[in-house]
Structure formats: structure tokens, C-alpha cells
Design a protein around this motif. Structure first.
Motif: not given
Length: 208
Positions: A43-59, A119-128
Motif C-alpha cells: 500500500t505504501a509503495g502504491v501511494a508513493l508511486g501514484d504520488l510520483t506519477s501525478m507530481t511528474a504529470s503536474m510538472v 506503479t511509477t513505471l507505467n507511462p499510461k498512468s502519467i499520460v492519463f
């Protein structure tokens, strides 16, 4: 941001998150194979992974990935290969006894890293994220305060979803006593992760 903007985002996010994807498959596989001992780590890994992906998307990384087919393909293949690796590893994993001792801190850290990487290494999530989040933002209000609220909402929902899947799967595992059945569970989960990796490899960006 206003409640009228936040509520539709929360509802849409909950619907998207509850649909099983590579991350959920990984969480369920660990829970079925090892019980609840990995629930918090995944769960912690998923949370940090989503946080990383969304932050990368925002920047702006999401825009870069959407525009660059080469970069998108490179990250896609790294993520897909990692999923396949985890699937093969799970397929070959030995059966874990019900009364086995707790795992070490190093092993727990490795599980956390696996969940984070998938969670992080999923480019589909970042583009999404870069296409999804702006749909619920107020263009007349400052961007970053809204981004923080939406990002926190998504991460909390994703974490609760992962924890819920882990608890449900580990509860089902308690009914499994046969070593043969446990081995079948590992191989089924491994096959699903390999399949998720192959699907991730076949997914193309809109610009490709």
C-alpha cells in the motif's frame, strides 16, 4: 477549489482506481501468496508511486511523454519488462507455509520497492493523469493549490483501494491450506502479472 469541482473528481477517480490494473494484480498476488504481512508495504509503495506519477504529470512530464514517442516507448518497455520479471519470479516462488516466520525488514523493503516501481513505471498512468486531472480544475483559480488537493485525493483513494484488495485477498488465502492450491495461486498470479506486462508493452500513446 470548490466542492463542486472536487466531488466529480473524487467520484471519477474512485471508479478508475477500483478497476484492476497491474498495480492491483501485484498487490493481490503478494496478499494471496504471503498474507497480510505485505499489505502495508504494498500500500505504501502504491501511494508513493501514484504520488510520483501525478507530481511528474503536474510538472510537465506527461506532456513530454505524450509528445515524444521514443521516450514513451522506452519507459513503456522498462515498465513492461519489470512486470514480466515479477510475474516469472512469482510463478517460480516456493510455497510459503502458513506458520512461516515474519519476513525481514530487507524483504519488506523489497516488496515496497516492487509496488513503487510497478506503479511509477507505467507511462499510461502519467499520460492519463495529465489528460484526466485538468478536466476537473477551475481555470479561473490558482493551479497549484488545486493540484495539491486533487493529487492528495487520488493518492488517498488509491491507497485505500490497494489496502482493501490486499485485505480481501489475504482473507481468501486463509482458506487455502493445500500446498498444491497455494502453488496454483502463485502461478496464476504470476501469469496475470506477465499478461499485464505484455498488455503494457502493447499499449501505444496517442501520438504514436
Amino acid at each position: 477549489m470548490s466542492f463542486a469541482h472536487w466531488l466529480p473528481f473524487a467520484i471519477a477517480s474512485a471508479i478508475v482506481i477500483v478497476i484492476p490494473g497491474p498495480t492491483v494484480l501485484l498487490v493481490v498476488s503478494y496478499a494471496l501468496g504471503h498474507g497480510r504481512r505485505y499489505a502495508l508495504a504494498t500500500t505504501a509503495g502504491v501511494a508513493l508511486g501514484d504520488l510520483t506519477s501525478m507530481t511528474a504529470s503536474m510538472v510537465g512530464l506527461g506532456a513530454v511523454l505524450a509528445a515524444s514517442a521514443t521516450l514513451f516507448t522506452a519507459i513503456k518497455w522498462v515498465g513492461a519488462a519489470y512486470l514480466v520479471y515479477l510475474g516469472v519470479k512469482l510463478w517460480r516462488a516456493p510455497v510459503v507455509e502458513r506458520d512461516a516466520p515474519d519476513v525481514s525488514e530487507t524483504r519488506t523493503a523489497r516488496v515496497f520497492a516492487h509496488a513503487y516501481a510497478v506503479t511509477t513505471l507505467n507511462p499510461k498512468s502519467i499520460v492519463f493523469f495529465v489528460a484526466f486531472v485538468p478536466q476537473f480544475m477551475d481555470l479561473h483559480a490558482p493551479m497549484w493549490p488545486q493540484a495539491v488537493v486533487l493529487e492528495a485525493t487520488f493518492v488517498v483513494l488509491a491507497s485505500l483501494n490497494a489496502l482493501g484488495y490486499a485485505i480481501l485477498a489475504s482473507s481468501a488465502r486463509r482458506a487455502i491450506r493445500s500446498r498444491k492450491v497455494q502453488r496454483a495461486v502463485n502461478r496464476t498470479g504470476g501469469t496475470m502479472l506477465v499478461g499485464a506486462g505484455l498488455l503494457a508493452a502493447s499499449w501505444k500513446s496517442a501520438s504514436a
